[in-house]
Design an enzyme around this catalytic site. Structure first.
Site, short mmCIF file in Angstrom:
data_model
loop_
_atom_site.label_atom_id
_atom_site.label_comp_id
_atom_site.label_asym_id
_atom_site.label_seq_id
_atom_site.Cartn_x
_atom_site.Cartn_y
_atom_site.Cartn_z
CG HIS A 72 -2.31 -1.03 0.97
ND1 HIS A 72 -3.03 -1.01 1.88
CD2 HIS A 72 -2.49 -2.06 0.34
CE1 HIS A 72 -3.84 -1.83 1.61
NE2 HIS A 72 -3.50 -2.56 0.58
CE1 TYR A 201 -6.04 4.39 10.97
CE2 TYR A 201 -5.26 4.11 8.47
CZ TYR A 201 -5.12 3.99 9.83
OH TYR A 201 -4.21 3.01 10.09
N PRO A 293 -4.32 0.91 18.67
CG PRO A 293 -6.37 0.06 18.20
CD PRO A 293 -5.58 0.54 19.21
CE LYS A 297 3.79 3.64 13.13
NZ LYS A 297 3.89 3.26 11.96
CE1 TYR A 385 -1.25 4.47 9.04
CE2 TYR A 385 -0.32 3.24 7.13
CZ TYR A 385 -1.21 3.20 8.05
OH TYR A 385 -2.51 2.43 8.22
#
Length: 390
Positions: A72, A201, A293, A297, A385
């Site tokens: 991704h 998200y 979450p 991480k 990220y």
């Protein structure tokens, strides 16, 4: 039994360290209190930083991950009825994340340990640690009605938040930091096609939502719920309806629903224990730290611990150099706290807090508007990220 490194915990962290060390000629024994089937039945994270993926390759366990995992290059954030994309590759010089379920990571590591005749002892109960400040620490465990002993040079505690390892550090030495959030994530796993080729998200007035995946045929979805809720209170129909209400309309209309394979609620909390070394004991993963979450991480922070431990132990045994082991706690914690900061930021950015006021929600909206108006802000999010360098 005698070994060089005794590892408590047969999850991905302990297995990965065992596999890496074995390939360098360093002997290990892994103790796991549950059965292999139980460990493989746990539904966990699925977004791997590029550093974690490289560790799997170094361990000789990357072939299936690279064949079946999904690269991704970006993630979406849905807010105020629209979708904005964070281009991870563009803002990090080509880095990305790999979507590959933790269960599959663990399965691959189990297979690698079996192929090398690695010692993994399941159903090892009542593990206890002794003489941690001496040069000859040892472990005991109960199995098949008998107590067994493992003498070690070093002990690695990768046995999770409730394990014996952290509890073996005296209370006047250990310092613990904790923040508990007033909500949890209700997660559903379903045999349905993911609604998006990349993670979504969602920040919504009704609460946070996340659209994730394990493969092109297996989806993982989450919604924010009160911490007092139970999974049994939520029917599949109620879950799908609530998820759709929190997504942009065009996304909700294409969402494929189906029976849940697994449904559970995970509480959100931050936890860090310092130091991560006590004598000959080293803590790793959830034994030392837990993150919400939101930033993906948890498993990745554990992997960074394993990176530092692996190189420190290799330097000790092969190069007679203890600098890496001596610096382990400081190095690991520096990266852990940065992961905590990022997860805290994302959690505060995207969730609806029960006591939030109008000003708090306006600040959330402004933070998101700023994020997508600034290349510097996007670069900072993307860098965190995909994973900060080890």
């Amino acid at each position: 039994m005698r070994t060089q490194v005794g590892i408590i915990g047969g999850g991905p962290s302990g297995l990965l360290l065992s596999q890496l060390l074995h390939r360098r000629g360093i002997d290990t024994v892994v103790l796991e209190k549950h059965s292999r089937d139980y460990v493989l039945g746990r539904i966990r994270a699925g977004v791997l930083e590029h550093g974690f993926a490289n560790l799997m390759r170094e361990a000789g366990c990357g072939d299936r991950m690279d064949a079946e995992g999904e690269i991704h290059d970006g993630v979406y954030i849905a807010h105020q009825g629209r979708m904005d994309r964070v281009d991870l590759a563009r803002h990090t010089g080509g880095n990305s994340v790999l979507v590959y379920g933790q269960t599959e990571v663990t399965r691959d590591l189990y297979q690698a340990r079996a192929d090398m005749d690695g010692v993994v002892i399941h159903n090892a109960r009542d593990v206890a640690l002794f003489d941690l400040k001496s040069a000859a620490p040892y472990l005991t465990y109960a199995k098949d009605g008998a107590t067994h002993r493992v003498d070690c040079d070093y002990i690695v505690g990768a046995d999770g938040f409730h394990g014996a390892s952290r509890k073996a550090i005296p209370s006047d030495v250990l310092r613990e930091y904790e923040k508990v959030y007033p909500f949890g994530w209700l997660g559903v796993l379903s045999e349905t096609k993911p609604v998006s080729p990349e993670l979504i998200y969602a920040r919504h007035e009704r609460g946070f939502a996340l659209c994730s995946m394990r493969s092109q045929l297996l989806s993982r979805y989450y919604i924010q719920v009160p911490i007092t809720d139970t999974a049994a209170q939520w029917s599949d129909d109620a879950f799908w309806a609530e998820l759709k209400s929190r997504l942009p309309q065009d996304v909700a209309e294409t969402l494929q629903t189906g029976p849940s394979i697994e449904k559970s609620i995970a509480p959100l909390r931050s936890f860090v224990a310092e130091p991560m070394r006590y004598g000959q004991l080293f803590l790793a993963g959830d034994a030392a730290h837990i993150v919400p979450p939101t930033g993906a991480k948890g498993l990745n922070s554990a992997a960074s611990d394993i990176h530092y431990l692996y190189h420190g132990l290799v330097d000790h045994y092969l190069n007679d150099d203890d600098a890496g082991l001596d610096a382990y706690s400081e190095k690991a914690l520096a990266r852990v706290w940065k992961a905590q900061r990022f997860s805290w930021w994302m959690t505060n950015l995207l969730h609806r807090f029960p006591d939030s006021e109008d000003v708090d929600q306006q600040l959330q909206r402004t933070d998101l508007d700023y994020l997508f108006s600034s290349d510097a802000a996007l670069a900072s999010m993307a860098e965190n990220y995909v994973g900060l360098p080890y």
